[in-house]
Write a protein that holds these residues in place. Sequence first.
Motif, PDB file in Angstrom:
ATOM      1  N   ASN A 171       0.881  -1.456   0.024  1.00 59.37           N
ATOM      2  CA  ASN A 171      -0.064   0.379  -0.654  1.00 59.37           C
ATOM      3  C   ASN A 171       0.789   0.976  -0.126  1.00 59.37           C
ATOM      4  N   PHE A 172       1.823   1.282   0.484  1.00 57.43           N
ATOM      5  CA  PHE A 172       2.959   2.142   0.673  1.00 57.43           C
ATOM      6  C   PHE A 172       3.512   2.480  -0.842  1.00 57.43           C
ATOM      7  N   VAL A 173       4.021   1.415  -1.455  1.00 57.38           N
ATOM      8  CA  VAL A 173       4.779   1.704  -2.181  1.00 57.38           C
ATOM      9  C   VAL A 173       3.813   2.292  -3.858  1.00 57.38           C
ATOM     10  N   GLU A 174       2.090   2.124  -3.302  1.00 58.39           N
ATOM     11  CA  GLU A 174       1.444   1.710  -4.932  1.00 58.39           C
ATOM     12  C   GLU A 174       1.064   3.936  -4.083  1.00 58.39           C
ATOM     13  N   GLY A 175       0.833   3.784  -3.024  1.00 61.23           N
ATOM     14  CA  GLY A 175       0.841   5.475  -2.531  1.00 61.23           C
ATOM     15  C   GLY A 175       2.105   6.301  -2.542  1.00 61.23           C
ATOM     16  N   LEU A 176       2.965   5.932  -2.415  1.00 60.08           N
ATOM     17  CA  LEU A 176       4.562   6.547  -3.041  1.00 60.08           C
ATOM     18  C   LEU A 176       3.957   7.201  -4.821  1.00 60.08           C
ATOM     19  N   GLN A 177       4.174   5.576  -5.538  1.00 56.97           N
ATOM     20  CA  GLN A 177       4.115   6.095  -6.772  1.00 56.97           C
ATOM     21  C   GLN A 177       2.783   7.400  -7.270  1.00 56.97           C
ATOM     22  N   GLN A 178       1.463   6.860  -6.301  1.00 56.79           N
ATOM     23  CA  GLN A 178       0.428   7.888  -7.129  1.00 56.79           C
ATOM     24  C   GLN A 178       0.805   8.919  -6.827  1.00 56.79           C
ATOM     25  N   LEU A 179       1.446   9.395  -5.563  1.00 59.03           N
ATOM     26  CA  LEU A 179       1.605  10.654  -5.674  1.00 59.03           C
ATOM     27  C   LEU A 179       2.875  11.521  -6.364  1.00 59.03           C
ATOM     28  N   ASP A 180       4.194   9.896  -6.587  1.00 58.59           N
ATOM     29  CA  ASP A 180       4.658  11.121  -7.830  1.00 58.59           C
ATOM     30  C   ASP A 180       4.659  11.279  -8.819  1.00 58.59           C
ATOM     31  N   ASP A 181       3.019  10.205  -9.578  1.00 58.84           N
ATOM     32  CA  ASP A 181       2.385  10.529 -10.771  1.00 58.84           C
ATOM     33  C   ASP A 181       2.182  12.077 -10.968  1.00 58.84           C
ATOM     34  N   GLY A 182       1.665  12.655  -9.285  1.00 55.79           N
ATOM     35  CA  GLY A 182       1.038  13.415  -9.687  1.00 55.79           C
ATOM     36  C   GLY A 182       1.885  15.353  -9.869  1.00 55.79           C
ATOM     37  N   VAL A 183       3.323  14.912  -9.113  1.00 59.32           N
ATOM     38  CA  VAL A 183       3.666  15.949  -9.685  1.00 59.32           C
ATOM     39  C   VAL A 183       3.284  17.017 -10.546  1.00 59.32           C
ATOM     40  N   VAL A 184       4.007  16.234 -11.488  1.00 66.17           N
ATOM     41  CA  VAL A 184       4.096  17.164 -12.607  1.00 66.17           C
ATOM     42  C   VAL A 184       3.003  17.634 -13.054  1.00 66.17           C
ATOM     43  N   GLY A 185       1.444  17.168 -12.955  1.00 67.76           N
ATOM     44  CA  GLY A 185       0.388  18.058 -12.238  1.00 67.76           C
ATOM     45  C   GLY A 185       0.074  19.408 -11.508  1.00 67.76           C
ATOM     46  N   PHE A 186       0.938  18.724 -10.244  1.00 70.85           N
ATOM     47  CA  PHE A 186       0.842  20.112  -9.691  1.00 70.85           C
ATOM     48  C   PHE A 186       1.410  21.598  -9.548  1.00 70.85           C
ATOM     49  N   ARG A 187       2.899  21.463 -10.273  1.00 71.35           N
ATOM     50  CA  ARG A 187       3.542  21.950 -10.780  1.00 71.35           C
ATOM     51  C   ARG A 187       3.081  22.807 -12.226  1.00 71.35           C
ATOM     52  N   VAL A 188       2.129  22.206 -13.205  1.00 72.95           N
ATOM     53  CA  VAL A 188       1.355  23.024 -14.151  1.00 72.95           C
ATOM     54  C   VAL A 188      -0.237  24.017 -13.776  1.00 72.95           C
ATOM     55  N   GLN A 189      -0.291  23.546 -12.839  1.00 71.65           N
ATOM     56  CA  GLN A 189      -1.271  24.305 -12.431  1.00 71.65           C
ATOM     57  C   GLN A 189       0.089  24.796 -11.329  1.00 71.65           C
ATOM     58  N   TYR A 190       0.180  25.183 -10.953  1.00 76.77           N
ATOM     59  CA  TYR A 190       1.392  26.167 -10.027  1.00 76.77           C
ATOM     60  C   TYR A 190       1.805  27.171 -11.696  1.00 76.77           C
ATOM     61  N   ASP A 191       2.648  26.578 -11.799  1.00 73.19           N
ATOM     62  CA  ASP A 191       2.861  27.659 -13.136  1.00 73.19           C
ATOM     63  C   ASP A 191       1.533  28.937 -13.776  1.00 73.19           C
ATOM     64  N   ARG A 192       0.275  27.576 -13.912  1.00 73.35           N
ATOM     65  CA  ARG A 192      -0.861  28.738 -14.717  1.00 73.35           C
ATOM     66  C   ARG A 192      -1.318  29.743 -13.470  1.00 73.35           C
ATOM     67  N   ALA A 193      -0.769  29.194 -12.489  1.00 72.73           N
ATOM     68  CA  ALA A 193      -1.846  30.631 -11.686  1.00 72.73           C
ATOM     69  C   ALA A 193      -0.810  31.460 -11.778  1.00 72.73           C
ATOM     70  N   ALA A 194       1.148  31.094 -10.933  1.00 73.24           N
ATOM     71  CA  ALA A 194       1.916  32.085 -10.882  1.00 73.24           C
ATOM     72  C   ALA A 194       1.729  33.218 -12.573  1.00 73.24           C
TER      73      ALA A 194
END
Length: 189
Positions: free
Chosen positions: A132-155
């Motif tokens: 479960n921890f490994v799967e959770g880490l992989q999901q969180l890691d997959d979200g990094v680019v999306g968060f950065r794109v959202q931040y860049d749009r707002a900035a």
Amino acid sequence: MLVTACAASCKRDGSKTATLDPASATSVKAQLDVLRDSVEIKWRTMTESDDQKIGVTRLLLQELQKQPGANVAQLQSLTKANNRLKALRYDQQTMASSDLIDRYDAAQDSLLHALYPIAAPEGAAPTENARNFVEGLQQLDDGVVGFRVQYDRAAKQYNNYLKLHQDKVQSLGGKYSELKPLPLFELSQ
């Protein structure tokens, strides 16, 4: 009845309409505050996700140390690397140096690439918690680019508004006269 009387009196005096100039100093200040709040929310969401990833990594390392035959020295080394991540992380100003972002990403990636084969050798985690921890880490890691794109749009919205209304912003004085465009994750070309 009071509302009707008020509305009727307002209607009779059509020369005193109270419309707010979209480029007035008050409007510019309010819009800048809204845009900056949006940027801050995106930044906070992104860093909270990253903090969660560091926390899940810590839990996974603790889970693995409980396993029979665990290489404790290796896991302790990975734990130290995980504990250093927050100190390595860039902030909204230091991220202007893409080297800091790259250094942080490389540190986190190398930690995870060293951890995954230990946590789930050949895809088989030693416990359900570890899986479960490994799967959770992989999901969180997959979200990094999306968060950065959202931040860049707002900035970008904030930066564009700041540039468009630069004269009005300077006239506001105080903290507003010191505002500068925010760095982006996106590399300028």
